[in-house]
Design an enzyme around this catalytic site. Structure first.
Site, PDB file in Angstrom:
ATOM      1  CE  LYS A  46     -44.677  72.259 -27.365  1.00 14.67           C
ATOM      2  NZ  LYS A  46     -45.843  71.533 -26.674  1.00 14.67           N
TER       3      LYS A  46
ATOM      4  CG  PHE B 110     -50.277  62.960 -24.940  1.00 17.16           C
ATOM      5  CD1 PHE B 110     -49.295  63.394 -24.695  1.00 17.16           C
ATOM      6  CD2 PHE B 110     -51.246  62.868 -23.890  1.00 17.16           C
ATOM      7  CE1 PHE B 110     -48.703  64.048 -23.687  1.00 17.16           C
ATOM      8  CE2 PHE B 110     -51.107  63.606 -22.714  1.00 17.16           C
ATOM      9  CZ  PHE B 110     -49.733  64.054 -22.580  1.00 17.16           C
TER      10      PHE B 110
ATOM     11  NE  ARG C  81     -46.274  76.041 -17.057  1.00 20.42           N
ATOM     12  CZ  ARG C  81     -46.512  74.715 -17.670  1.00 20.42           C
ATOM     13  NH1 ARG C  81     -45.557  74.440 -18.394  1.00 20.42           N
ATOM     14  NH2 ARG C  81     -47.628  74.257 -17.450  1.00 20.42           N
TER      15      ARG C  81
ATOM     16  CB  THR D 119     -51.961  72.269 -21.973  1.00 20.52           C
ATOM     17  OG1 THR D 119     -51.128  72.795 -20.882  1.00 20.52           O
ATOM     18  CG2 THR D 119     -51.348  71.203 -22.929  1.00 20.52           C
TER      19      THR D 119
ATOM     20  NE  ARG E 271     -49.154  76.087 -25.063  1.00 20.61           N
ATOM     21  CZ  ARG E 271     -48.729  75.418 -23.779  1.00 20.61           C
ATOM     22  NH1 ARG E 271     -49.260  75.463 -22.706  1.00 20.61           N
ATOM     23  NH2 ARG E 271     -47.542  74.300 -23.938  1.00 20.61           N
TER      24      ARG E 271
ATOM     25  CG  ASN F 212     -49.190  73.005 -27.145  1.00 25.54           C
ATOM     26  OD1 ASN F 212     -47.998  72.613 -27.394  1.00 25.54           O
ATOM     27  ND2 ASN F 212     -49.854  72.606 -25.780  1.00 25.54           N
TER      28      ASN F 212
ATOM     29  CG  HIS G 164     -41.556  73.124 -23.179  1.00 17.44           C
ATOM     30  ND1 HIS G 164     -42.471  72.293 -22.395  1.00 17.44           N
ATOM     31  CD2 HIS G 164     -40.279  73.297 -22.808  1.00 17.44           C
ATOM     32  CE1 HIS G 164     -41.456  72.116 -21.381  1.00 17.44           C
ATOM     33  NE2 HIS G 164     -40.459  72.739 -21.430  1.00 17.44           N
TER      34      HIS G 164
END
Ligand code: GTP
Ligand code: MG
Length: 138
Positions: free
Chosen positions: A9, A57, A85, A91, A102, A112, A115
């Site tokens: 991200k 959000f 994951r 998250t 993360r 964060n 994805h």
């Protein structure tokens, strides 16, 4: 072998963390079988996160995803979806386990860093949104 869709991200590309994140991915035994750096359009971001349309959000999330370059990827490996994951961590980085992407790099629950798809059906849809079949080389 299973495939999952990943995004590095804007908070991470902004801090030049693509290689550091890829190192964590590869160390976990996942293979990067497709990768490109793009600027997501607002329409692409809204489509990608359509499932969160009603969440408070959503606007902030779309604004963030178009705020800078992202790196979209296809990762391949045994149980790639669940494995990635696990490698990403929770998250909210405050809840993420030691050694996860993360925990290492995320700035907040919104910014964060990565994805990853959450199920085989979503992985297939997400991969197809950003990659043609011949761009994925396993
Ligand atoms: P993704 O892999 O990005 O889908 O993350 P996730 O599956 O761990 O979380 P989820 O699908 O529930 O939320 C999608 C994304 O929305 C998160 O990764 C965050 O970037 C963002 N998000 C979730 N909750 C919040 C929140 O409370 N505030 C903000 N600003 N963003 C949030
Ligand atoms: Mg999600």
């Amino acid at each position: 072998l299973e495939r999952t869709f990943s995004i590095i991200k804007p908070d991470a590309t902004e801090r030049n963390l693509t290689g550091a994140i890829n190192a964590v991915i590869e160390k976990a035994g996942l293979r990067i079988v497709a990768q490109k750096r793009i600027r997501m359009t607002r329409e692409q971001a809204e489509t990608f996160y359509a499932v969160h349309k009603e969440r408070p959000f959503f606007g902030e999330l779309v604004d963030f995803m178009v705020s800078g370059p992202v790196v979209v990827q296809v990762l391949e490996g045994e149980g790639a979806i669940a494995k990635y994951r696990e490698v990403m961590g929770a998250t909210n980085p405050a809840n993420a386990a030691e050694g996860t992407i993360r925990k290492l790099f995320a700035k907040s629950v919104g910014e964060n860093s990565v994805h990853g798809s959450d199920a085989p059906e979503t992985a297939a849809v997400e991969i197809a949104q950003f990659f043609a079949g011949n761009e994925i080389v396993g």
